[in-house]
Scaffold this motif. Structure first.
Motif, short mmCIF file in Angstrom:
data_model
loop_
_atom_site.label_atom_id
_atom_site.label_comp_id
_atom_site.label_asym_id
_atom_site.label_seq_id
_atom_site.Cartn_x
_atom_site.Cartn_y
_atom_site.Cartn_z
N TYR A 77 -82.89 51.25 81.44
CA TYR A 77 -82.75 49.82 81.25
C TYR A 77 -84.03 49.06 81.58
O TYR A 77 -84.08 47.83 81.43
CB TYR A 77 -81.60 49.29 82.12
N GLN A 78 -85.06 49.75 82.00
CA GLN A 78 -86.38 49.16 82.21
C GLN A 78 -87.41 50.11 81.61
O GLN A 78 -87.80 51.10 82.23
CB GLN A 78 -86.67 48.94 83.71
N LYS A 79 -87.85 49.80 80.41
CA LYS A 79 -88.71 50.71 79.67
C LYS A 79 -90.06 50.91 80.35
O LYS A 79 -90.66 51.98 80.26
CB LYS A 79 -88.93 50.19 78.24
N ASN A 80 -90.56 49.91 81.03
CA ASN A 80 -91.89 49.99 81.66
C ASN A 80 -91.84 50.48 83.10
O ASN A 80 -92.87 50.54 83.77
CB ASN A 80 -92.57 48.62 81.62
N PHE A 81 -90.65 50.82 83.58
CA PHE A 81 -90.54 51.27 84.98
C PHE A 81 -90.97 52.73 85.12
O PHE A 81 -90.57 53.59 84.33
CB PHE A 81 -89.10 51.12 85.46
N LEU A 82 -91.79 53.03 86.10
CA LEU A 82 -92.21 54.40 86.41
C LEU A 82 -92.50 54.50 87.90
O LEU A 82 -93.38 53.80 88.42
CB LEU A 82 -93.45 54.80 85.61
N HIS A 83 -91.75 55.35 88.58
CA HIS A 83 -91.99 55.60 90.00
C HIS A 83 -92.51 57.03 90.14
O HIS A 83 -91.79 57.99 89.85
CB HIS A 83 -90.70 55.42 90.80
N GLU A 84 -93.75 57.19 90.57
CA GLU A 84 -94.38 58.51 90.62
C GLU A 84 -95.05 58.69 91.98
O GLU A 84 -95.69 57.77 92.49
CB GLU A 84 -95.41 58.65 89.50
#
Length: 716
Positions: A456-463
């Protein structure tokens, strides 16, 4: 040595738990027995200088000289074995067990194991060593070009190196570093992805320095992967002279070039005429190049390391007609077998195994084991207890019938098994697993690479990446993860080059607290502004406008409120949902009017009752993966509800219109009656009078009814 042990070493050994530099001292049990006996006996140790001219020697020195001579005679007559720990015997043992190294290397090897030897005894053993003499004699080769002049190489002094290019494999390997010992032509290979200085150093350390010892000189061409500051610094630190070939001079690099061509030809033959799968044939091709012409061809030093694979035969050592290690091979990955052709059936032979183990992530040998086996079999077999994912040097030594020490060393690389498994997820963000290949005495390092994404959040990335070192057999780790996120976690064991991919989904938490502008009014209901919330802890699904009696505000619980409509029987007591909006239909700062008589979703926005007091809540709902979370905020307070200006205007206009209509109808009826009868009879006059009276009564009743309706609306 015995004098030193009796004088002071025993005490230090005992205090150190019979270890020296972290390793058990040699013959520790015998020294423990000696120390126990000395506790009950007075022992005096005094040095007597016997190395003086006889003319100046006193009686004590002369007696010591006689004892010294007698000891020498006895030494020649006595067959030394492991029970007689003379200086020369210890030196010979250290020289053989260390792989027939030089004087300084043998001295260091023995000292690291708690045995102090003199340089003179080591030098004497090396001079008398028949194996070393045979090696020196066998290494006489034709002179090669070096430094603009012809000179002879010494064994292990010089290695020639080069790179060959092959088709790229699926793992990205494209180059092979080839290393050739200049005197024997022994070939070592090391596959790499790129021909760089870093890979060159790795290949030399793993294939040459750790197996054959540090050379004095390395020869190469002038490529950038050989001629740079990194190579120069590394060579200087290791005391290696790096020599670059004369450009376009074929004899300078003739040996390594010939072996490059031979290696390519062998790889092509093993691949059925193709070099496509050269990586899987490289080990066997290297062995075939080193043993070409004979399956029993000796290796460079007759006791040097051999890089063989499971099922292949290794080069062996010969002692005249005795074949002590014939057809030596590895099977079942950790088992060794060989043939013994001595011509002496039934004679029991003793073999000494010296095993050095090195994990893939280490640069030194961390395991050091020595044991003996005795067998009279012609085809001995020994299975070793080796850890997976490690490199081992296994040296097997025995003594021939002519008292010549013969040894052969093989390299065994155990495969990486399933280093850990049973990975479980607990407490939503924690992992635990079980190690399979190592005990708690060995510390393992794990590398974690975590990636989290949200649909639901295309730009979300947790790395994030981190490392964990632990001795535990069942390690655990808890991760700092974001709610409402799909994670893929790659766990790698650095030592064994083993990795495992784990998928996790974190549950959503309560959505952020609604941002509202609180409104408190008296009279008419206010116009409310709805602000869109962010999907921080999970996807926002719904927005609800809840209307409650004001006295229920203090007892309102957001999670337990049931979504009831206005037409429910409990509306007046427990409140109701006036409107519901889907998150995708909500725009920021959207206007909402209470009581507009419209449906929003399945809920009716009913008008508020006059004179009542209400509180209004905004509820945000998040739903995902069968989990529902919500948060609420007080939006407005409304006291003494009164009709709105628009409503009062509409009622007034309706009343005026009704009165006008009645008057118009009455006037029309009266005019019609007057027009039809100019002289009406008495009965007609009476009738008209009655009709007029009735019309007036009806008009009055209509006006009264209009006022009653207006009053009723005001009460509502």
């Amino acid at each position: 040595m015995v004098a030193n042990a009796l004088w002071g070493w025993l005490k230090r050994w005992k205090e150190a738990n019979w270890q020296r530099r972290g390793k058990p001292i040699w013959a520790a049990e015998e020294w423990k027995d000696i120390a126990t006996r000395l506790e009950k006996l007075p022992v005096k140790v005094r040095h007597v200088d016997a190395h003086v001219p006889r003319s100046r020697a006193n009686e004590e020195q002369q007696n010591n000289q006689q004892v010294h001579q007698a000891a020498k005679i006895g030494e020649l007559k006595i067959d030394l074995d492991w029970e007689h720990k003379g200086e020369l015997f210890l030196a010979r043992w250290a020289h053989d067990a260390s792989g027939h190294q030089g004087r300084d290397a043998t001295y260091k090897w023995a000292r690291d194991r708690g045995v102090d030897l003199t340089m003179d005894s080591i030098s004497q053993v090396i001079r008398d060593c028949e194996t070393c003499a045979a090696i020196k004699q066998a290494k006489r080769v034709k002179p090669l070009w070096y430094g603009g002049r012809w000179s002879k190489y010494k064994y292990k002094e010089t290695w020639q190196i080069n790179y060959i290019t092959l088709p790229q494999t699926r793992q990205g390997k494209r180059y092979v570093l080839t290393m050739v010992e200049a005197t024997t032509g022994w070939l070592e290979t090391y596959p790499v992805s790129h021909a760089t200085a870093h890979n060159t150093i790795l290949g030399l350390e793993k294939q040459v320095l750790w197996r054959h010892g540090t050379p004095e000189r390395i020869e190469s061409d002038n490529g950038t992967h050989f001629k740079n500051n990194l190579i120069n610094t590394w060579a200087r630190e290791h005391g290696i002279e790096w020599v670059y070939h004369i450009p376009y001079h074929a004899p300078a690099a003739g040996k390594v070039e010939r072996y490059n061509g031979l290696l390519k030809t062998t790889l092509k033959a093993l691949g059925g005429g193709s070099l496509k799968n050269w990586k899987q044939h490289l080990a066997k091709a290297t062995w075939l190049v080193n043993t070409r012409g004979s399956t029993n061809r000796a290796d460079p030093a007759q006791s040097e390391l051999l890089n063989i694979v499971d099922g292949d035969k290794a080069p062996v050592a010969h002692v005249k007609k005795e074949e002590l290690f014939s057809n030596l091979s590895i099977f079942n990955e950790t088992c060794v077998r060989w043939q013994r052709k001595t011509g002496r059936l039934g004679v029991q032979e003793t073999y000494t195994f010296h095993i050095l183990g090195q994990r893939l992530d280490e640069k030194i040998f961390s395991e050091d084991v020595i044991f003996n086996i005795s067998t009279s079999e012609d085809n001995p077999k020994v299975c070793l207890d080796l850890d997976s994912g490690s490199n081992y040097m296994v040296n097997i030594t025995t003594i021939s019938s002519t008292n010549i020490t013969v040894s052969v060393t093989v390299a065994i690389q155990t495969k990486v098994k399933e280093a850990f498994n049973n990975v479980l997820v607990f407490n939503d963000t924690c992992l635990k697993w079980r190690r399979n290949v190592r005990g708690t005495d060995v510390e393992d390092k794990y590398s974690f690479h975590v990636q989290g994404q949200r649909w639901y959040q295309k730009n979300f990335l947790h790395e994030m990446t981190f490392e964990l070192s632990t001795h535990k057999q069942a390690p655990e780790v808890c991760l700092d993860l974001q709610p409402g996120t799909n994670y893929s976690i790659n766990i790698s064991m650095v030592a064994l080059n083993f990795s495992l991919l784990v998928s996790m989904t974190t549950q959503i938490t309560d959505p952020p607290f609604p941002e509202v502008e609180f409104v408190a009014v008296k009279g008419s209901a206010p116009l409310l502004r709805l602000r869109k919330a962010e999907d921080q802890n999970g996807p926002i699904s719904l927005y609800q406008v809840i209307v409650l009696p004001l006295d229920l505000q203090s007892t309102f619980i957001c999670d337990s409120f049931a979504a009831t409509t206005f037409f429910s029987n409990t509306t007046d007591i427990k409140g109701y949902v006036a409107a519901e909006f889907r998150a995708k239909d909500v725009t920021d700062n959207m206007s909402i009017a209470l009581g507009d008589r419209h449906y929003y979703g399945k809920f009716y926005n009913a008008p508020l009752k006059l004179g009542e007091e209400y509180c209004v809540f905004l509820k945000i709902i998040s739903e995902w993966n069968k989990v529902r979370r919500q948060s609420c905020a007080v939006w407005a307070q409304i006291k003494n509800v009164s009709p709105t200006l628009q409503y009062m205007t509409a009622v007034g206009l309706g009343s005026v219109a009704a009165v006008c209509l009645i008057l118009f109808l009455s006037f029309s009826v009266a005019r019609s009656c007057l027009h039809n009868s100019v002289h009406p009879p008495p009965a007609a006059v009476a009738c008209e009078a009655v009709h007029l009276s009735t019309t007036v009564d009806v008009a009055q009743a209509g006006i009264a009814s209009s006022f009653l309706e207006t009053e009723s609306v005001s009460l509502l």
